[in-house]
Scaffold this active site. Structure first.
Site, PDB file in Angstrom:
ATOM      1  N   ASP A   8       0.878  -1.163   0.000  1.00  0.00           N
ATOM      2  CA  ASP A   8       0.000   0.000   0.000  1.00  0.00           C
ATOM      3  C   ASP A   8       0.919   1.218   0.000  1.00  0.00           C
ATOM      4  O   ASP A   8       2.131   1.089  -0.210  1.00  0.00           O
ATOM      5  CB  ASP A   8      -0.994  -0.037   1.173  1.00  0.00           C
ATOM      6  CG  ASP A   8      -0.333   0.153   2.527  1.00  0.00           C
ATOM      7  OD1 ASP A   8       0.921   0.187   2.587  1.00  0.00           O
ATOM      8  OD2 ASP A   8      -1.059   0.272   3.529  1.00  0.00           O
ATOM      9  N   CYS A  65       2.857  -3.531   3.963  1.00  0.00           N
ATOM     10  CA  CYS A  65       2.078  -2.369   4.390  1.00  0.00           C
ATOM     11  C   CYS A  65       2.777  -1.824   5.629  1.00  0.00           C
ATOM     12  O   CYS A  65       3.905  -2.237   5.930  1.00  0.00           O
ATOM     13  CB  CYS A  65       0.605  -2.706   4.611  1.00  0.00           C
ATOM     14  SG  CYS A  65       0.219  -3.798   5.985  1.00  0.00           S
ATOM     15  N   THR A  67       2.390  -2.188   8.903  1.00  0.00           N
ATOM     16  CA  THR A  67       2.738  -3.239   9.863  1.00  0.00           C
ATOM     17  C   THR A  67       2.963  -4.591   9.199  1.00  0.00           C
ATOM     18  O   THR A  67       3.599  -5.466   9.790  1.00  0.00           O
ATOM     19  CB  THR A  67       1.594  -3.438  10.877  1.00  0.00           C
ATOM     20  OG1 THR A  67       0.404  -3.719  10.125  1.00  0.00           O
ATOM     21  CG2 THR A  67       1.394  -2.206  11.747  1.00  0.00           C
ATOM     22  N   HIS A  98       7.527 -24.715   7.917  1.00  0.00           N
ATOM     23  CA  HIS A  98       6.443 -25.354   8.676  1.00  0.00           C
ATOM     24  C   HIS A  98       5.060 -25.085   8.110  1.00  0.00           C
ATOM     25  O   HIS A  98       4.167 -25.914   8.245  1.00  0.00           O
ATOM     26  CB  HIS A  98       6.459 -24.864  10.141  1.00  0.00           C
ATOM     27  CG  HIS A  98       7.618 -25.392  10.925  1.00  0.00           C
ATOM     28  ND1 HIS A  98       7.700 -25.318  12.289  1.00  0.00           N
ATOM     29  CD2 HIS A  98       8.759 -26.017  10.518  1.00  0.00           C
ATOM     30  CE1 HIS A  98       8.838 -25.859  12.706  1.00  0.00           C
ATOM     31  NE2 HIS A  98       9.497 -26.287  11.653  1.00  0.00           N
ATOM     32  N   HIS A 133       4.178 -31.527   9.199  1.00  0.00           N
ATOM     33  CA  HIS A 133       3.642 -30.210   8.842  1.00  0.00           C
ATOM     34  C   HIS A 133       2.626 -30.300   7.698  1.00  0.00           C
ATOM     35  O   HIS A 133       1.729 -29.475   7.594  1.00  0.00           O
ATOM     36  CB  HIS A 133       4.779 -29.263   8.468  1.00  0.00           C
ATOM     37  CG  HIS A 133       5.787 -29.111   9.557  1.00  0.00           C
ATOM     38  ND1 HIS A 133       5.467 -28.579  10.790  1.00  0.00           N
ATOM     39  CD2 HIS A 133       7.102 -29.446   9.623  1.00  0.00           C
ATOM     40  CE1 HIS A 133       6.538 -28.574  11.562  1.00  0.00           C
ATOM     41  NE2 HIS A 133       7.538 -29.108  10.886  1.00  0.00           N
TER      42      HIS A 133
HETATM   43  C1  RB5 Z   1      -1.816   2.600   6.550  1.00  0.00           C
HETATM   44  O1  RB5 Z   1      -1.725   3.782   7.279  1.00  0.00           O
HETATM   45  C2  RB5 Z   1      -1.721   1.404   7.491  1.00  0.00           C
HETATM   46  O2  RB5 Z   1      -2.875   1.281   8.224  1.00  0.00           O
HETATM   47  C3  RB5 Z   1      -1.457   0.152   6.681  1.00  0.00           C
HETATM   48  O3  RB5 Z   1      -0.288   0.304   5.951  1.00  0.00           O
HETATM   49  C4  RB5 Z   1      -1.260  -1.138   7.450  1.00  0.00           C
HETATM   50  O4  RB5 Z   1      -0.295  -0.995   8.448  1.00  0.00           O
HETATM   51  C5  RB5 Z   1      -2.456  -1.832   7.874  1.00  0.00           C
HETATM   52  O5  RB5 Z   1      -2.390  -2.931   8.440  1.00  0.00           O
END
Ligand code: RB5
Length: 144
Positions: A8, A65, A67, A98, A133
């Site tokens: 993203d 993204c 996180t 696994h 597994h």
């Molecule tokens: C975008 O701000 C953020 O929410 C997205 O990149 C991600 O971390 C969502 O899980």
């Protein structure tokens, strides 16, 4: 091995390093976007990669993204996708060994470039171990 890659907006910069790493290591890949830092919705891109891998057009996927959590949740909604959030290189190894994961999800905001590169290295160096597994992975099915 053909790799589908997407992110993203939060993962856009880190995706550039991923693409460079893939290129440097001789992997065949497609950048499925986005192509600018303009704000986008991560489920759209996770789905693109997930569907392409599930359809067999690509062998594996790489998603980023902020996180890594959002893209992993979204990609795992596609039947046949085992998307793993790799917080560190060890997770990347184990996700292949696994879980026979077919999409690696990386955090652009909480993993530095070195960690991302090492995670990619481990991911591509590891193979599914099968054995006990295999049975467990076969049990991962939509249930409701
Ligand atoms: C975008 O701000 C953020 O929410 C997205 O990149 C991600 O971390 C969502 O899980």
């Amino acid at each position: 091995m053909k790799i589908a890659v997407a992110s993203d907006h939060a993962g856009f910069e880190a995706k550039k390093s991923v693409l460079a790493w893939l290129e440097q290591h001789g992997h065949e890949f497609t950048d499925m976007g986005p192509y600018s830092e303009e704000s986008v919705d991560y489920p759209d891109y996770a789905r693109k990669v997930g569907e392409a891998v599930a359809a067999g057009q690509y062998d594996q996927g790489v998603l980023l993204c902020g996180t890594g959590i959002g893209v992993s949740i979204a990609a795992n909604k596609v039947h046949g996708i085992r998307a793993a959030l790799a917080c560190n290189p060890e997770f990347a190894t184990l996700a292949r060994q696994h879980n026979n994961a077919n999409v690696i999800c990386l955090s652009a905001r909480f993993a530095d470039t070195e960690t991302i590169k090492k995670s990619l290295h481990n991911w591509f160096a590891a193979d599914f171990e099968g054995g006990r597994h295999e049975r467990r992975v076969e049990k991962i099915e939509p249930c409701c």
